[in-house]
Design a protein around this motif. Structure first.
Motif, mmCIF file in Angstrom:
data_model
loop_
_atom_site.group_PDB
_atom_site.id
_atom_site.type_symbol
_atom_site.label_atom_id
_atom_site.label_comp_id
_atom_site.label_asym_id
_atom_site.label_seq_id
_atom_site.Cartn_x
_atom_site.Cartn_y
_atom_site.Cartn_z
ATOM 1 N N TYR A 41 0.753 -1.137 -0.006
ATOM 2 C CA TYR A 41 -0.099 0.068 0.070
ATOM 3 C C TYR A 41 0.977 1.117 -0.103
ATOM 4 O O TYR A 41 1.954 1.231 0.291
ATOM 5 C CB TYR A 41 -1.115 0.025 1.101
ATOM 6 N N LYS A 93 -8.400 -5.265 -0.294
ATOM 7 C CA LYS A 93 -7.387 -5.281 0.595
ATOM 8 C C LYS A 93 -7.700 -6.392 1.804
ATOM 9 O O LYS A 93 -6.669 -7.004 2.001
ATOM 10 C CB LYS A 93 -7.723 -4.032 1.620
ATOM 11 N N THR A 136 -4.806 2.855 -1.701
ATOM 12 C CA THR A 136 -5.201 1.590 -1.350
ATOM 13 C C THR A 136 -6.421 1.209 -2.108
ATOM 14 O O THR A 136 -7.063 2.032 -2.597
ATOM 15 C CB THR A 136 -5.427 1.221 0.049
ATOM 16 N N TYR A 178 -4.050 -0.811 7.707
ATOM 17 C CA TYR A 178 -4.477 -1.024 6.291
ATOM 18 C C TYR A 178 -5.932 -2.010 6.314
ATOM 19 O O TYR A 178 -6.657 -1.472 5.536
ATOM 20 C CB TYR A 178 -3.485 -2.145 5.868
ATOM 21 N N GLN A 220 -2.271 5.349 3.199
ATOM 22 C CA GLN A 220 -3.652 5.084 3.370
ATOM 23 C C GLN A 220 -4.513 5.737 2.411
ATOM 24 O O GLN A 220 -5.737 4.899 2.180
ATOM 25 C CB GLN A 220 -4.234 5.325 4.708
#
Length: 372
Positions: free
Chosen positions: A181, A212, A206, A317, A203
């Motif tokens: 990421y 994810k 992503t 994440y 962040q």
């Protein structure tokens, strides 16, 4: 495709490899395409690491794009292609490979089958025999831990597939998305960006949350497979996002196998390490043991198992954008996972329970989506 190669720049390396190939010193499945047919060629340099160069490669017109690597490291000398020596039989070469694997992986029941797999790769022209130039090239490749570990993990789909080699140059499948990421900044710029700012910005870049979750499942499966795997146990000593990437199908790939070390090798290294405090007992970036003050030597047992480090890497994440209905449970499980201590081998049941619960929680959320 991309090329990874060592010890030199593109023009020099291409010339020297082809020169050795034409003299019958080295050989491999990519040599003919690179040196005779010229259907493979080097492109622009994509890494600043002198001893771990990554090159943009072109095959039949397909162009790949990559980002710069990291800070420079000292250059190592090029290997000499003098082993095995002329007159070495295939059986003797098989024994050489077996003993080399044993020194790296320790006593493992399946080493003979791994040797056969490697000899199959060594037969670059698929004529049913391993020539002396092919054997010398394979031996040079096996001295690189990242190639050996890539082969070990390849059958489970955790690393990019090895597509060909020529001497100690090798070609692997291109992984289009990396790091795991965020943005991979050129090393001069990265050193000026505060880590807190970098984490926040990361962040923003992503995939959607279900994707994810699928990528994260891949990391958990990697952890599962290197824990008491087919060829022993391994430690992941750097779980930074930069060590991982993912495919168009959002399948995780470990793009830098130098982050993985056989547990036997780790224990030997720690036994030999003298210490004053726990801070002296570090291997790589993330593998730590404690210092025995009476002997002033590092203990062998890692402080954290792979799973705890993986959950730490996935926490922000996965929690960002997580569905509200499962966010609290996800957070609880991730923190329980991060709290795991000691060698996972000493706590098989707790390790397996946390791993299975976390995988089940993620799977329930994505099993009904197109991303599954």
């Amino acid at each position: 495709f991309f090329f990874k190669f060592f010890y030199g720049y593109v023009i020099f390396l291409s010339f020297s490899k082809c020169d050795k190939y034409r003299k019958g010193i080295i050989d491999g499945s990519a040599c003919s395409s690179l040196c005779d047919k010229e259907t493979l060629y080097m492109g622009r340099c994509l890494s600043t690491l002198p001893n771990n160069q990554v090159e943009d490669g072109d095959a039949l017109g397909e162009v790949a794009h990559y980002e710069l690597g990291e800070e420079p490291e000292p250059r190592r000398e090029a290997p000499v292609f003098d082993k095995p020596t002329r007159g070495t039989s295939v059986e003797k070469f098989r024994e050489m490979v077996f003993n080399h694997l044993k020194s790296k992986l320790g006593e493992q029941a399946n080493l003979a089958s791994l040797v056969s797999q490697i000899l199959s790769v060594a037969d670059g022209n698929r004529d049913g025999r391993v020539s002396l130039p092919e054997a010398r090239s394979t031996w040079a490749l096996l001295q690189m831990d990242e190639v050996l570990l890539g082969l070990l993990l390849q059958d489970r789909g955790h690393t990019p597939r090895l597509l060909g080699y020529c001497g100690d140059l090798y070609m692997t499948e291109r992984i289009p998305y990396g790091p795991l990421y965020g943005l991979s900044l050129p090393w001069p710029l990265a050193s000026w960006v505060p880590s807190g700012v970098q984490r926040t910005v990361d962040q923003w870049f992503t995939p959607s949350w279900p994707r994810k979750a699928k990528i994260s499942m891949g990391l958990l499966e990697l952890v599962e497979d290197v824990f008491h795997g087919t060829y022993g146990s391994f430690l992941i000593c750097d779980v930074a996002a930069a060590r991982f990437g993912y495919t168009d199908r959002h399948e995780l790939r470990l793009t830098d196998t130098r982050a993985v070390v056989p547990e036997d090798e780790f224990r030997r290294a720690m036994r030999a390490l003298r210490c004053e405090t726990d801070a002296d007992c570090v291997y790589g970036t993330d593998c730590r043991t404690s210092c025995d003050p009476s002997e002033r030597r590092c203990r062998e047992e890692p402080v954290q198992p792979n799973l705890a480090k993986a959950c730490g890497a996935l926490k922000d994440y996965l929690l960002r954008g997580a569905p509200a209905a499962m966010r609290e449970e996800l957070e609880r499980q991730l923190y329980a996972c991060m709290a795991l201590k000691g060698n996972a081998g000493q706590m098989n049941m707790e390790h397996s329970l946390i791993l299975n619960n976390l995988k089940a929680l993620l799977w329930r959320q994505i099993s009904h989506t197109k991303d599954s």
